[in-house]
Scaffold this motif. Structure first.
Motif, PDB file in Angstrom:
ATOM      1  N   SER A 195       0.827  -1.211   0.000  1.00  0.00           N
ATOM      2  CA  SER A 195       0.000   0.000   0.000  1.00  0.00           C
ATOM      3  C   SER A 195       0.860   1.258   0.000  1.00  0.00           C
ATOM      4  O   SER A 195       1.715   1.436   0.867  1.00  0.00           O
ATOM      5  CB  SER A 195      -0.905   0.040   1.235  1.00  0.00           C
ATOM      6  OG  SER A 195      -1.651  -1.126   1.344  1.00  0.00           O
ATOM      7  N   GLY A 196       0.597   2.115  -0.972  1.00  0.00           N
ATOM      8  CA  GLY A 196       1.255   3.416  -1.025  1.00  0.00           C
ATOM      9  C   GLY A 196       2.705   3.399  -1.466  1.00  0.00           C
ATOM     10  O   GLY A 196       3.342   4.452  -1.523  1.00  0.00           O
ATOM     11  N   LEU A 197       3.233   2.243  -1.794  1.00  0.00           N
ATOM     12  CA  LEU A 197       4.633   2.179  -2.231  1.00  0.00           C
ATOM     13  C   LEU A 197       4.742   2.494  -3.718  1.00  0.00           C
ATOM     14  O   LEU A 197       3.866   2.120  -4.503  1.00  0.00           O
ATOM     15  CB  LEU A 197       5.208   0.791  -1.960  1.00  0.00           C
ATOM     16  CG  LEU A 197       5.358   0.387  -0.500  1.00  0.00           C
ATOM     17  CD1 LEU A 197       5.848  -1.056  -0.397  1.00  0.00           C
ATOM     18  CD2 LEU A 197       6.312   1.327   0.219  1.00  0.00           C
ATOM     19  N   PRO A 198       5.811   3.121  -4.125  1.00  0.00           N
ATOM     20  CA  PRO A 198       6.006   3.396  -5.551  1.00  0.00           C
ATOM     21  C   PRO A 198       6.335   2.104  -6.313  1.00  0.00           C
ATOM     22  O   PRO A 198       6.876   1.156  -5.746  1.00  0.00           O
ATOM     23  CB  PRO A 198       7.178   4.376  -5.578  1.00  0.00           C
ATOM     24  CG  PRO A 198       7.871   4.202  -4.279  1.00  0.00           C
ATOM     25  CD  PRO A 198       6.854   3.693  -3.297  1.00  0.00           C
ATOM     26  N   ASP A 199       5.994   2.098  -7.594  1.00  0.00           N
ATOM     27  CA  ASP A 199       6.204   0.917  -8.432  1.00  0.00           C
ATOM     28  C   ASP A 199       7.627   0.363  -8.382  1.00  0.00           C
ATOM     29  O   ASP A 199       7.795  -0.855  -8.316  1.00  0.00           O
ATOM     30  CB  ASP A 199       5.792   1.211  -9.885  1.00  0.00           C
ATOM     31  CG  ASP A 199       4.283   1.290 -10.055  1.00  0.00           C
ATOM     32  OD1 ASP A 199       3.547   0.779  -9.176  1.00  0.00           O
ATOM     33  OD2 ASP A 199       3.834   1.859 -11.068  1.00  0.00           O
ATOM     34  N   PRO A 200       8.685   1.198  -8.421  1.00  0.00           N
ATOM     35  CA  PRO A 200      10.038   0.629  -8.377  1.00  0.00           C
ATOM     36  C   PRO A 200      10.317  -0.153  -7.087  1.00  0.00           C
ATOM     37  O   PRO A 200      10.983  -1.187  -7.113  1.00  0.00           O
ATOM     38  CB  PRO A 200      10.954   1.850  -8.472  1.00  0.00           C
ATOM     39  CG  PRO A 200      10.122   2.884  -9.162  1.00  0.00           C
ATOM     40  CD  PRO A 200       8.722   2.647  -8.685  1.00  0.00           C
ATOM     41  N   VAL A 201       9.794   0.301  -5.972  1.00  0.00           N
ATOM     42  CA  VAL A 201       9.990  -0.407  -4.699  1.00  0.00           C
ATOM     43  C   VAL A 201       9.217  -1.724  -4.714  1.00  0.00           C
ATOM     44  O   VAL A 201       9.729  -2.769  -4.300  1.00  0.00           O
ATOM     45  CB  VAL A 201       9.564   0.479  -3.502  1.00  0.00           C
ATOM     46  CG1 VAL A 201       9.593  -0.315  -2.203  1.00  0.00           C
ATOM     47  CG2 VAL A 201      10.447   1.705  -3.406  1.00  0.00           C
ATOM     48  N   ILE A 202       7.992  -1.679  -5.202  1.00  0.00           N
ATOM     49  CA  ILE A 202       7.172  -2.892  -5.293  1.00  0.00           C
ATOM     50  C   ILE A 202       7.862  -3.901  -6.200  1.00  0.00           C
ATOM     51  O   ILE A 202       7.986  -5.082  -5.850  1.00  0.00           O
ATOM     52  CB  ILE A 202       5.756  -2.570  -5.813  1.00  0.00           C
ATOM     53  CG1 ILE A 202       5.001  -1.706  -4.811  1.00  0.00           C
ATOM     54  CG2 ILE A 202       4.980  -3.852  -6.120  1.00  0.00           C
ATOM     55  CD1 ILE A 202       3.686  -1.161  -5.326  1.00  0.00           C
ATOM     56  N   ALA A 203       8.330  -3.452  -7.354  1.00  0.00           N
ATOM     57  CA  ALA A 203       9.002  -4.347  -8.305  1.00  0.00           C
ATOM     58  C   ALA A 203      10.238  -4.978  -7.680  1.00  0.00           C
ATOM     59  O   ALA A 203      10.481  -6.177  -7.846  1.00  0.00           O
ATOM     60  CB  ALA A 203       9.370  -3.588  -9.575  1.00  0.00           C
ATOM     61  N   ALA A 204      11.001  -4.203  -6.941  1.00  0.00           N
ATOM     62  CA  ALA A 204      12.205  -4.734  -6.301  1.00  0.00           C
ATOM     63  C   ALA A 204      11.849  -5.796  -5.261  1.00  0.00           C
ATOM     64  O   ALA A 204      12.507  -6.844  -5.179  1.00  0.00           O
ATOM     65  CB  ALA A 204      13.002  -3.602  -5.661  1.00  0.00           C
ATOM     66  N   ARG A 205      10.809  -5.545  -4.492  1.00  0.00           N
ATOM     67  CA  ARG A 205      10.393  -6.519  -3.466  1.00  0.00           C
ATOM     68  C   ARG A 205       9.861  -7.804  -4.100  1.00  0.00           C
ATOM     69  O   ARG A 205      10.168  -8.905  -3.652  1.00  0.00           O
ATOM     70  CB  ARG A 205       9.329  -5.920  -2.563  1.00  0.00           C
ATOM     71  CG  ARG A 205       9.885  -4.954  -1.543  1.00  0.00           C
ATOM     72  CD  ARG A 205       8.810  -4.672  -0.528  1.00  0.00           C
ATOM     73  NE  ARG A 205       9.206  -3.675   0.438  1.00  0.00           N
ATOM     74  CZ  ARG A 205       8.412  -3.227   1.393  1.00  0.00           C
ATOM     75  NH1 ARG A 205       7.175  -3.674   1.491  1.00  0.00           N
ATOM     76  NH2 ARG A 205       8.837  -2.333   2.245  1.00  0.00           N
ATOM     77  N   VAL A 206       9.033  -7.649  -5.127  1.00  0.00           N
ATOM     78  CA  VAL A 206       8.461  -8.822  -5.794  1.00  0.00           C
ATOM     79  C   VAL A 206       9.570  -9.627  -6.464  1.00  0.00           C
ATOM     80  O   VAL A 206       9.593 -10.856  -6.389  1.00  0.00           O
ATOM     81  CB  VAL A 206       7.373  -8.409  -6.806  1.00  0.00           C
ATOM     82  CG1 VAL A 206       6.901  -9.600  -7.619  1.00  0.00           C
ATOM     83  CG2 VAL A 206       6.198  -7.772  -6.093  1.00  0.00           C
ATOM     84  N   ARG A 207      10.493  -8.938  -7.086  1.00  0.00           N
ATOM     85  CA  ARG A 207      11.631  -9.601  -7.742  1.00  0.00           C
ATOM     86  C   ARG A 207      12.456 -10.378  -6.716  1.00  0.00           C
ATOM     87  O   ARG A 207      12.820 -11.531  -6.934  1.00  0.00           O
ATOM     88  CB  ARG A 207      12.486  -8.559  -8.451  1.00  0.00           C
ATOM     89  CG  ARG A 207      13.609  -9.140  -9.239  1.00  0.00           C
ATOM     90  CD  ARG A 207      14.291  -8.019 -10.048  1.00  0.00           C
ATOM     91  NE  ARG A 207      15.249  -8.584 -10.938  1.00  0.00           N
ATOM     92  CZ  ARG A 207      16.506  -8.850 -10.590  1.00  0.00           C
ATOM     93  NH1 ARG A 207      16.937  -8.585  -9.379  1.00  0.00           N
ATOM     94  NH2 ARG A 207      17.328  -9.392 -11.465  1.00  0.00           N
ATOM     95  N   ALA A 208      12.742  -9.758  -5.590  1.00  0.00           N
ATOM     96  CA  ALA A 208      13.513 -10.417  -4.534  1.00  0.00           C
ATOM     97  C   ALA A 208      12.753 -11.631  -3.989  1.00  0.00           C
ATOM     98  O   ALA A 208      13.366 -12.659  -3.665  1.00  0.00           O
ATOM     99  CB  ALA A 208      13.818  -9.431  -3.418  1.00  0.00           C
TER     100      ALA A 208
END
Length: 126
Positions: free
Chosen positions: A62-75
């Motif tokens: 929630s409320g996180l920017p796409d690059p942060v979300i992508a990095a977390r999902v990738r990890a």
């Protein structure tokens, strides 16, 4: 944009919405730019994806920017993949059938019993 394992940029725009539309494990690896061994994926694809889903269910994006979300999902995908790259699905027992399986007590052939009326009850409710 973010970088994949091989240095190529990945598109992080609305990553969660894009991932929800994917179906094949290979698509997740491609979109997230995660390298994989096809032999490992062929043996453990369902286990890897299930484990990834378990890890993602614990996240709050929630409320996180796409690059942060992508990095977390990738990890998360990398973490799930690495678990099954170094050990077998039986070791992690992601699915109920494996959790219930006791390798020290082999199943007795021909002794599985499912009462017929338990099958009919399921169909009768529809």
């Amino acid at each position: 944009m973010s970088c994949s394992a091989d240095g190529r940029p990945i598109d992080v725009t609305e990553i969660l919405a894009r991932l929800k539309r994917l179906s094949a494990a290979e698509e997740f690896f491609a979109v997230l730019g995660v390298s994989y061994d096809p032999k490992v994926l062929n043996v453990s694809r369902l286990h890897i994806m299930k484990r990834m889903g378990q890890y993602l269910a614990q996240e709050d994006f929630s409320g996180l920017p796409d690059p942060v979300i992508a990095a977390r999902v990738r990890a998360t995908l990398q973490r799930a993949y690495e678990e099954f790259a170094i050990s077998s699905p039986l070791t992690h027992r992601v699915f109920k059938v494996l959790k219930d399986h006791n390798p020290d007590k082999p199943a007795t052939p021909g002794c599985t019993f499912v009462p017929f009326d338990s099958v009919l009850k399921r169909f009768g409710k529809e």
